[in-house]
Design an enzyme around this catalytic site. Structure first.
Site, PDB file in Angstrom:
ATOM      1  N   TYR A 155       1.459  -1.189   0.096  1.00  0.00           N
ATOM      2  CA  TYR A 155      -0.241   0.059   0.164  1.00  0.00           C
ATOM      3  C   TYR A 155       0.748   0.973   0.484  1.00  0.00           C
ATOM      4  O   TYR A 155       2.007   1.193   1.578  1.00  0.00           O
ATOM      5  CB  TYR A 155      -0.943   0.179   1.574  1.00  0.00           C
ATOM      6  CG  TYR A 155      -2.209  -0.497   0.938  1.00  0.00           C
ATOM      7  CD1 TYR A 155      -3.035  -1.220   0.688  1.00  0.00           C
ATOM      8  CD2 TYR A 155      -1.350  -2.518   1.352  1.00  0.00           C
ATOM      9  CE1 TYR A 155      -4.037  -2.588   0.082  1.00  0.00           C
ATOM     10  CE2 TYR A 155      -2.758  -3.160   1.577  1.00  0.00           C
ATOM     11  CZ  TYR A 155      -4.194  -3.449   1.207  1.00  0.00           C
ATOM     12  OH  TYR A 155      -4.913  -4.423   1.009  1.00  0.00           O
ATOM     13  N   SER A 156       0.307   2.577  -0.745  1.00  0.00           N
ATOM     14  CA  SER A 156       1.263   3.307  -1.208  1.00  0.00           C
ATOM     15  C   SER A 156       1.309   4.430   0.265  1.00  0.00           C
ATOM     16  O   SER A 156      -0.094   4.700   0.810  1.00  0.00           O
ATOM     17  CB  SER A 156       0.378   3.999  -1.673  1.00  0.00           C
ATOM     18  OG  SER A 156       1.038   3.363  -3.372  1.00  0.00           O
ATOM     19  N   CYS A 336       0.196   7.080 -10.904  1.00  0.00           N
ATOM     20  CA  CYS A 336       0.030   6.172  -9.524  1.00  0.00           C
ATOM     21  C   CYS A 336      -1.171   6.140  -9.780  1.00  0.00           C
ATOM     22  O   CYS A 336      -2.264   6.792  -9.752  1.00  0.00           O
ATOM     23  CB  CYS A 336       0.091   6.789  -8.523  1.00  0.00           C
ATOM     24  SG  CYS A 336      -0.140   5.690  -7.392  1.00  0.00           S
ATOM     25  N   GLU A 376       3.626   3.732 -11.097  1.00  0.00           N
ATOM     26  CA  GLU A 376       3.235   3.172 -10.110  1.00  0.00           C
ATOM     27  C   GLU A 376       2.099   2.404 -10.108  1.00  0.00           C
ATOM     28  O   GLU A 376       0.863   3.435  -9.684  1.00  0.00           O
ATOM     29  CB  GLU A 376       3.983   3.964  -8.930  1.00  0.00           C
ATOM     30  CG  GLU A 376       4.058   2.287  -7.719  1.00  0.00           C
ATOM     31  CD  GLU A 376       5.075   2.407  -6.424  1.00  0.00           C
ATOM     32  OE1 GLU A 376       5.973   2.038  -6.572  1.00  0.00           O
ATOM     33  OE2 GLU A 376       3.737   3.285  -5.014  1.00  0.00           O
ATOM     34  N   TYR A 378      -0.809  -0.575 -10.230  1.00  0.00           N
ATOM     35  CA  TYR A 378      -0.923  -1.962  -9.313  1.00  0.00           C
ATOM     36  C   TYR A 378      -2.428  -2.639 -10.027  1.00  0.00           C
ATOM     37  O   TYR A 378      -3.025  -2.066 -10.386  1.00  0.00           O
ATOM     38  CB  TYR A 378      -0.849  -1.839  -7.980  1.00  0.00           C
ATOM     39  CG  TYR A 378      -1.936  -0.266  -7.759  1.00  0.00           C
ATOM     40  CD1 TYR A 378      -3.663  -0.936  -6.787  1.00  0.00           C
ATOM     41  CD2 TYR A 378      -1.181   0.777  -7.025  1.00  0.00           C
ATOM     42  CE1 TYR A 378      -4.040   0.860  -6.188  1.00  0.00           C
ATOM     43  CE2 TYR A 378      -1.177   1.513  -6.407  1.00  0.00           C
ATOM     44  CZ  TYR A 378      -2.676   1.613  -5.964  1.00  0.00           C
ATOM     45  OH  TYR A 378      -3.695   2.425  -5.558  1.00  0.00           O
TER      46      TYR A 378
HETATM   47  P1  FAD Z   1      -6.616 -10.043  -3.196  1.00  0.00           P
HETATM   48  O1  FAD Z   1      -7.457 -11.606  -1.343  1.00  0.00           O
HETATM   49  O2  FAD Z   1      -5.547 -10.318  -3.263  1.00  0.00           O
HETATM   50  O3  FAD Z   1      -7.880 -10.382  -3.866  1.00  0.00           O
HETATM   51  C1  FAD Z   1      -7.445 -10.099  -5.315  1.00  0.00           C
HETATM   52  C2  FAD Z   1      -9.062  -9.577  -6.144  1.00  0.00           C
HETATM   53  O4  FAD Z   1      -9.377 -10.431  -6.035  1.00  0.00           O
HETATM   54  C3  FAD Z   1      -9.897  -8.645  -5.158  1.00  0.00           C
HETATM   55  O5  FAD Z   1     -10.307  -7.501  -6.212  1.00  0.00           O
HETATM   56  C4  FAD Z   1     -10.674 -10.027  -4.934  1.00  0.00           C
HETATM   57  O6  FAD Z   1     -12.338  -9.124  -4.747  1.00  0.00           O
HETATM   58  C5  FAD Z   1     -10.998 -11.054  -6.089  1.00  0.00           C
HETATM   59  N1  FAD Z   1     -11.249 -12.242  -5.651  1.00  0.00           N
HETATM   60  C6  FAD Z   1     -10.723 -13.256  -4.975  1.00  0.00           C
HETATM   61  N2  FAD Z   1     -10.525 -13.778  -4.613  1.00  0.00           N
HETATM   62  C7  FAD Z   1     -11.656 -14.403  -5.893  1.00  0.00           C
HETATM   63  C8  FAD Z   1     -12.042 -15.351  -6.473  1.00  0.00           C
HETATM   64  N3  FAD Z   1     -11.824 -16.331  -6.091  1.00  0.00           N
HETATM   65  N4  FAD Z   1     -12.407 -15.241  -7.601  1.00  0.00           N
HETATM   66  C9  FAD Z   1     -12.068 -14.264  -8.531  1.00  0.00           C
HETATM   67  N5  FAD Z   1     -12.247 -12.668  -7.217  1.00  0.00           N
HETATM   68  C10 FAD Z   1     -11.851 -13.320  -6.469  1.00  0.00           C
HETATM   69  N6  FAD Z   1      -4.060  -0.258  -3.251  1.00  0.00           N
HETATM   70  C11 FAD Z   1      -4.990   0.441  -1.835  1.00  0.00           C
HETATM   71  O7  FAD Z   1      -6.392  -0.263  -2.001  1.00  0.00           O
HETATM   72  N7  FAD Z   1      -4.505   1.735  -1.893  1.00  0.00           N
HETATM   73  C12 FAD Z   1      -2.893   1.879  -2.427  1.00  0.00           C
HETATM   74  O8  FAD Z   1      -2.796   2.184  -1.734  1.00  0.00           O
HETATM   75  C13 FAD Z   1      -2.915   0.510  -2.547  1.00  0.00           C
HETATM   76  N8  FAD Z   1      -0.907   0.937  -3.145  1.00  0.00           N
HETATM   77  C14 FAD Z   1      -0.669   0.074  -4.328  1.00  0.00           C
HETATM   78  C15 FAD Z   1       0.824   0.036  -4.963  1.00  0.00           C
HETATM   79  C16 FAD Z   1       1.850  -1.013  -4.799  1.00  0.00           C
HETATM   80  C17 FAD Z   1       3.537  -0.914  -5.713  1.00  0.00           C
HETATM   81  C18 FAD Z   1       0.810  -2.316  -5.011  1.00  0.00           C
HETATM   82  C19 FAD Z   1       1.893  -3.081  -6.109  1.00  0.00           C
HETATM   83  C20 FAD Z   1      -0.134  -2.192  -4.659  1.00  0.00           C
HETATM   84  C21 FAD Z   1      -1.334  -0.698  -4.666  1.00  0.00           C
HETATM   85  N9  FAD Z   1      -2.126  -1.438  -4.015  1.00  0.00           N
HETATM   86  C22 FAD Z   1      -3.364  -0.346  -3.538  1.00  0.00           C
HETATM   87  C23 FAD Z   1      -3.073  -2.743  -4.099  1.00  0.00           C
HETATM   88  C24 FAD Z   1      -3.119  -3.621  -2.717  1.00  0.00           C
HETATM   89  O9  FAD Z   1      -1.323  -3.827  -2.445  1.00  0.00           O
HETATM   90  C25 FAD Z   1      -3.950  -4.715  -2.836  1.00  0.00           C
HETATM   91  O10 FAD Z   1      -3.773  -5.517  -4.491  1.00  0.00           O
HETATM   92  C26 FAD Z   1      -5.765  -4.233  -2.998  1.00  0.00           C
HETATM   93  O11 FAD Z   1      -5.663  -3.962  -1.540  1.00  0.00           O
HETATM   94  C27 FAD Z   1      -6.214  -5.911  -2.954  1.00  0.00           C
HETATM   95  O12 FAD Z   1      -5.366  -7.423  -2.259  1.00  0.00           O
HETATM   96  P2  FAD Z   1      -6.421  -7.915  -0.857  1.00  0.00           P
HETATM   97  O13 FAD Z   1      -6.264  -8.876  -0.637  1.00  0.00           O
HETATM   98  O14 FAD Z   1      -7.946  -6.898  -0.251  1.00  0.00           O
HETATM   99  O15 FAD Z   1      -7.520  -8.846  -2.270  1.00  0.00           O
END
Ligand code: FAD
Length: 378
Positions: A155-156, A336, A376, A378
Site C-alpha cells: 500500500y502506498s 499512480c 507506480e 497496480y
Molecule cells: P485479494 O484477497 O488479494 O484479492 C484480489 C482480488 O481478487 C480482489 O478484487 C478480490 O475480490 C478478488 N478475488 C478474491 N477471490 C476471488 C475468486 N475466487 N475469484 C475471483 N476473484 C477473486 N491498494 C489500495 O487500495 N491503496 C493503495 O494505496 C495501494 N497501493 C499499492 C501500491 C503498490 C506498489 C501495489 C503493487 C499495490 C497497491 N495496492 C493499493 C493494491 C493492494 O496491494 C492490493 O492488491 C489490494 O488491496 C487488493 O488486496 P486484497 O488482499 O484486498 O485482495
C-alpha cells in the site's frame, strides 16, 4: 473566499469547511471510530478555536486566515538527516507489529465502493519517505499454502514521513475495499472479497497490524531542486503518494525543503462523492495559488470534448501544450493508480506528440533517461 470587513478580515466559508480545523476530507456517514485529536490540535495554532457566539466566529475566522499562511512544525527533524531512503527494515518473515490508530471512510454515499483513510502507529520504528509503500500481512492462513501466513500486500503511504500527527510516529494508508460481485447475478460474494483491503477497512483503533517495508524508490519526491515542477496524475487510491508530497510541500514546515515550484495534480475518480482529500487540496489552491494547480476528472459526472466520459487523459489532453512545455523544461511527471489507467494516458500523450510533430517514443525515452518519468500502477 476571504473578504475585508473594515479593519477585520473574515472568511465567507463555514468554519467546518476549513481544512485547518477539521479532520481529513471525510464525507458521508462513518460508523467506524476515528480519533484525530492530535491531527487537529497540532495542525495549526488557532487562537479562537471554540465558537460560542457570532463575535467569536469572526475571531475564529481571522485566526484561521492568519494560520493558513503558517505551516506546521514537524519533528523529529532528524528524519531529514539520512542520505538514502529507508528500505525493507522489516521483512515478511519478521514483520513489525503496529497498531491501528483510526479508520475513516473517505468517500460520500454516492461513491461506487468504499475507500478508507487508515492511520497506523509504528512508534517511529518503521520510518519511510514520501512516495514509499508499506507491506501489510493480513491475519490468517494463506489458502494456497496451508499453515503459512498470507502474502504481503503493498500500500502506498499517504502521509509524509512525519505522519498525520506530525511526530514521525504514524503512517497513513488510503485503501479501497476490494469487493467481488458475481458477474452473473451482480450480487456481492463475500467469500471472494479482497482479504487485506477488507481487513484494513474493517479494523478498529487498537487492532494490531503486521507491517513490512518500507519499499519503493520510483515514487520518491526528487528534492534536489525545490523550485521544480511536479505533474501528478492519480486515479482513485493512486492519490496516496501525492497527498504525502503535497503535505510536505504546502502543509509542513520542513527546514530542508522549502518548496517554491509548481505542483499540478490531476485526480480521476467516478464522481464528486468519490473525491479523496479534496478539502486538503482545495485549501492549498487558496493558500498557494501560484504553486498549486488541481484538476479533477469525474468520469460519471463530466463529459469530455467528444461527449464521452471524462477521464484523466482527457484533462491531460486539455492542457497538453502546457504539459509538454513543462516536460521540455524538466518537469517531473508521476502516475499512480490502477494499471488500467496507463494505456489511455499513453495513447493520448502519443497522439498529442504526433500532432506536435514529435515522436512520443523518443520523448518517452528521453523522459526516462532524465528520470522525469515516474510510474507506480497496480
Ligand atoms: P485479494 O484477497 O488479494 O484479492 C484480489 C482480488 O481478487 C480482489 O478484487 C478480490 O475480490 C478478488 N478475488 C478474491 N477471490 C476471488 C475468486 N475466487 N475469484 C475471483 N476473484 C477473486 N491498494 C489500495 O487500495 N491503496 C493503495 O494505496 C495501494 N497501493 C499499492 C501500491 C503498490 C506498489 C501495489 C503493487 C499495490 C497497491 N495496492 C493499493 C493494491 C493492494 O496491494 C492490493 O492488491 C489490494 O488491496 C487488493 O488486496 P486484497 O488482499 O484486498 O485482495
Amino acid at each position: 473566499m476571504a473578504r475585508a470587513l473594515g479593519a477585520q478580515i473574515s472568511l465567507s466559508v463555514p468554519v467546518g469547511s476549513d481544512s485547518c480545523i477539521r479532520t481529513p476530507a471525510s464525507k458521508g456517514h462513518n460508523n467506524l471510530s476515528f480519533h484525530h485529536t492530535s491531527w487537529v490540535s497540532t495542525s495549526l495554532e488557532l487562537k479562537g478555536r471554540t465558537i460560542r457566539s457570532k463575535y467569536q466566529y469572526k475571531v475564529l475566522c481571522m485566526s484561521v486566515q492568519e494560520a493558513r499562511k503558517s505551516k506546521v512544525a514537524v519533528n523529529p527533524i532528524e528524519l531529514e538527516d539520512a542520505k538514502e531512503p529507508p528500505l525493507n527494515l522489516y521483512k515478511p518473515k519478521e514483520p513489525y507489529t503496529a497498531t491501528i490508530v483510526s479508520v475513516e471512510r473517505l468517500v460520500g454515499p454516492k461513491a461506487p465502493g468504499e475507500t478508507c483513510h487508515i492511520v497506523i502507529d509504528h512508534g517511529g520504528n518503521v520510518p519511510y519517505w514520501e512516495g514509499q509503500s508499506y507491506g501489510i500481512i493480513p491475519p490468517g492462513e494463506n489458502p494456497k499454502k496451508p499453515g503459512a501466513p498470507h502474502n504481503v500486500r503493498l500500500y502506498s503511504i499517504a502521509s509524509t514521513r512525519y505522519g498525520d500527527s506530525f511526530d514521525g510516529k504514524t503512517a497513513s494508508l488510503c485503501v479501497r475495499r476490494a469487493v467481488y460481485y458475481d458477474p452473473e447475478t451482480g450480487k456481492e460474494d463475500s467469500s471472494k472479497n479482497g482479504i487485506c483491503s477488507n481487513f484494513l477497512c474493517d479494523s478498529k483503533p487498537g487492532d494490531k497490524v503486521k507491517l513490512t517495508g518500507p519499499s519503493g524508490k520510483i515514487m520518491l519526491l526528487p528534492e534536489d531542486d525545490p523550485n521544480a515542477t511536479h505533474i501528478m496524475i492519480a486515479t482513485g487510491t493512486g492519490i496516496a503518494p501525492f497527498r504525502g508530497y503535497l503535505r510536505r510541500m504546502f502543509m509542513e514546515s520542513v527546514p530542508k525543503y522549502k518548496f517554491g515550484g509548481l505542483a499540478w495534480l490531476f485526480l480521476g475518480v467516478a464522481n464528486t462523492d468519490s473525491l479523496l482529500y479534496d478539502d486538503e487540496f482545495t485549501s492549498y489552491l487558496q493558500d498557494f495559488p501560484g504553486n498549486f494547480r488541481y484538476d479533477r476528472a469525474l468520469s460519471r459526472e463530466q463529459r469530455n470534448k467528444s461527449g464521452g466520459k471524462m477521464y484523466v487523459q482527457d484533462k491531460i489532453e486539455e492542457y497538453s501544450d502546457e504539459i509538454f512545455k513543462l516536460l521540455d523544461e524538466g518537469a517531473h511527471i508521476y502516475f499512480c493508480g490502477l494499471k488500467g489507467m496507463m494505456p489511455g494516458i499513453q495513447n493520448t500523450l502519443k497522439r498529442v506528440a504526433e500532432q506536435r510533430g514529435e515522436s512520443w517514443e523518443e520523448k518517452l525515452s528521453q523522459l526516462r533517461k532524465n528520470k522525469q518519468w515516474h510510474v507506480e500502477v497496480y
